[in-house]
Motif scaffolding. Structure first.
Motif, mmCIF file in Angstrom:
data_model
loop_
_atom_site.group_PDB
_atom_site.id
_atom_site.type_symbol
_atom_site.label_atom_id
_atom_site.label_comp_id
_atom_site.label_asym_id
_atom_site.label_seq_id
_atom_site.Cartn_x
_atom_site.Cartn_y
_atom_site.Cartn_z
ATOM 1 N N LEU A 97 24.047 -20.949 -6.265
ATOM 2 C CA LEU A 97 24.585 -22.238 -6.661
ATOM 3 C C LEU A 97 25.644 -22.705 -5.671
ATOM 4 C CD1 LEU A 97 23.300 -21.259 -9.444
ATOM 5 C CD2 LEU A 97 24.974 -22.769 -10.508
ATOM 6 N N PRO A 98 25.861 -23.997 -5.570
ATOM 7 C CA PRO A 98 26.892 -24.500 -4.652
ATOM 8 C C PRO A 98 28.289 -24.140 -5.143
ATOM 9 C CG PRO A 98 26.016 -26.282 -5.996
ATOM 10 C CD PRO A 98 25.147 -25.091 -6.255
ATOM 11 N N ALA B 170 32.542 -24.841 -5.352
ATOM 12 C CA ALA B 170 33.434 -25.994 -5.517
ATOM 13 C C ALA B 170 34.864 -25.550 -5.257
ATOM 14 C CB ALA B 170 33.296 -26.570 -6.926
ATOM 15 N N VAL C 55 28.308 -24.967 -11.161
ATOM 16 C CA VAL C 55 28.571 -24.449 -9.815
ATOM 17 C C VAL C 55 28.720 -22.935 -9.891
ATOM 18 C CG1 VAL C 55 29.617 -26.583 -8.973
ATOM 19 C CG2 VAL C 55 31.055 -24.880 -10.127
ATOM 20 N N SER C 56 28.885 -22.329 -8.734
ATOM 21 C CA SER C 56 28.965 -20.869 -8.692
ATOM 22 C C SER C 56 30.156 -20.332 -9.481
ATOM 23 C CB SER C 56 29.033 -20.390 -7.237
ATOM 24 O OG SER C 56 30.137 -20.981 -6.562
ATOM 25 N N LYS D 265 21.717 -29.075 -13.564
ATOM 26 C CA LYS D 265 22.828 -29.611 -12.781
ATOM 27 C C LYS D 265 24.129 -29.640 -13.576
ATOM 28 C CE LYS D 265 19.964 -32.511 -9.788
ATOM 29 N NZ LYS D 265 19.709 -33.895 -9.291
ATOM 30 N N VAL E 150 37.367 -26.479 -10.265
ATOM 31 C CA VAL E 150 36.471 -26.707 -11.408
ATOM 32 C C VAL E 150 37.318 -26.970 -12.648
ATOM 33 C CG1 VAL E 150 34.585 -25.292 -10.510
ATOM 34 C CG2 VAL E 150 36.368 -24.240 -11.907
#
Length: 257
Positions: A136-137, A139, A54-55, A41, A142
């Motif tokens: 991946l999620p 955002a 995240v992506s 995570k 970032v």
């Protein structure tokens, strides 16, 4: 003539077992690290600083995981096998019985190895971007090591791309220095140990040379504006000095003896 030498060396490179072994190691490492990171995570810059994984930043942390193997295993294996392994096995003497320039042969090898390292680096970036956006999620914004700087998806993409470019420059510096070590030391094992000694010893010589072994730590700080040592000048000195001296040695030594 130069193109023919490069093509000939490129073919010999891919026929060697160590090249295929390096490719298999690389594929396994990238695949394993993608699966490993996808279960995390948080992405860690060091033991203290972390950000949500995240992506938009997945490719950067994939490079962090892969970089160790490129610098200490795959990169040296390819370079030493090409620069030293052929001479040790006698293959280089068979090539140099032809009327070719020793310096041009070194240049052909250096350019082919630079292309090979670029291939590994670019493939890592492509896999990291594709895997990140697929699994991946996403955002809206970032942050990286410097929490005061925020990036949208486009800014994060170019941030990661810049980091990969800096890492590739470090690999080129490694290529030049390892080529010099291969020329000065006899045998594949001694050449590899010589590179490890130079990379590790650089940490004690000057903080400006730490990028040779701690490349990603340097890149994280440099791109965040937190790096307090000169970077580009020492890197270019390592790259240019190793290249120029090695080419001179290749031109003067009797490789066919």
């Amino acid at each position: 003539m130069m193109l023919a030498m490069m093509l000939s060396d490129w073919e010999r490179m891919w026929k060697r077992k160590k090249t295929l072994v390096s490719l298999l190691i690389f594929v396994f490492i990238v695949g394993f690290d993608c699966l490993f990171l996808s279960m995390q995570k948080l992405g860690a810059f060091d033991n203290v600083s972390t950000v949500p994984l995240v992506s938009e930043n997945f490719a950067l942390f994939l490079l962090k995981e892969v970089s160790f193997f490129l610098v200490l295993i795959i990169g040296p294996m390819l370079i030493i096998d090409s620069m030293n392994g052929e001479y040790t096995s006698g293959q280089l003497r068979m090539v140099l019985i032809r009327p070719v320039s020793f310096a041009k042969l070194f240049l052909a090898k250096w350019m082919n190895l630079a292309g090979m390292l670029l291939l590994f680096t670019a493939a890592t970036f492509a896999v990291g971007e594709a895997f990140g956006y697929a699994f991946l999620p996403a955002a809206d914004t970032v942050v990286f090591l410097n929490p005061e700087q925020q990036y949208g998806p486009t800014g994060a993409f170019f941030y990661c791309l810049k980091s990969y470019g800096l890492f590739y420059l470090i690999l080129l510096a490694q290529l030049s220095l390892t080529s010099l070590i291969c020329t000065l030391l006899p045998g594949v094992v001694l050449s590899y140990l010589g590179w490890i000694a130079v990379a590790a010893g650089s940490l004690y010589v000057s903080g400006s040379l730490g990028f040779l072994l701690m490349g990603m730590n340097t890149i994280f700080k440099l791109t965040a504006g937190l790096y307090h040592h000169p970077f580009y000048l020492p890197l270019l000195v390592c790259l240019g000095f190793g290249f120029a001296v090695t080419m001179g040695l290749w031109q003067r030594r009797g490789w066919t003896k």
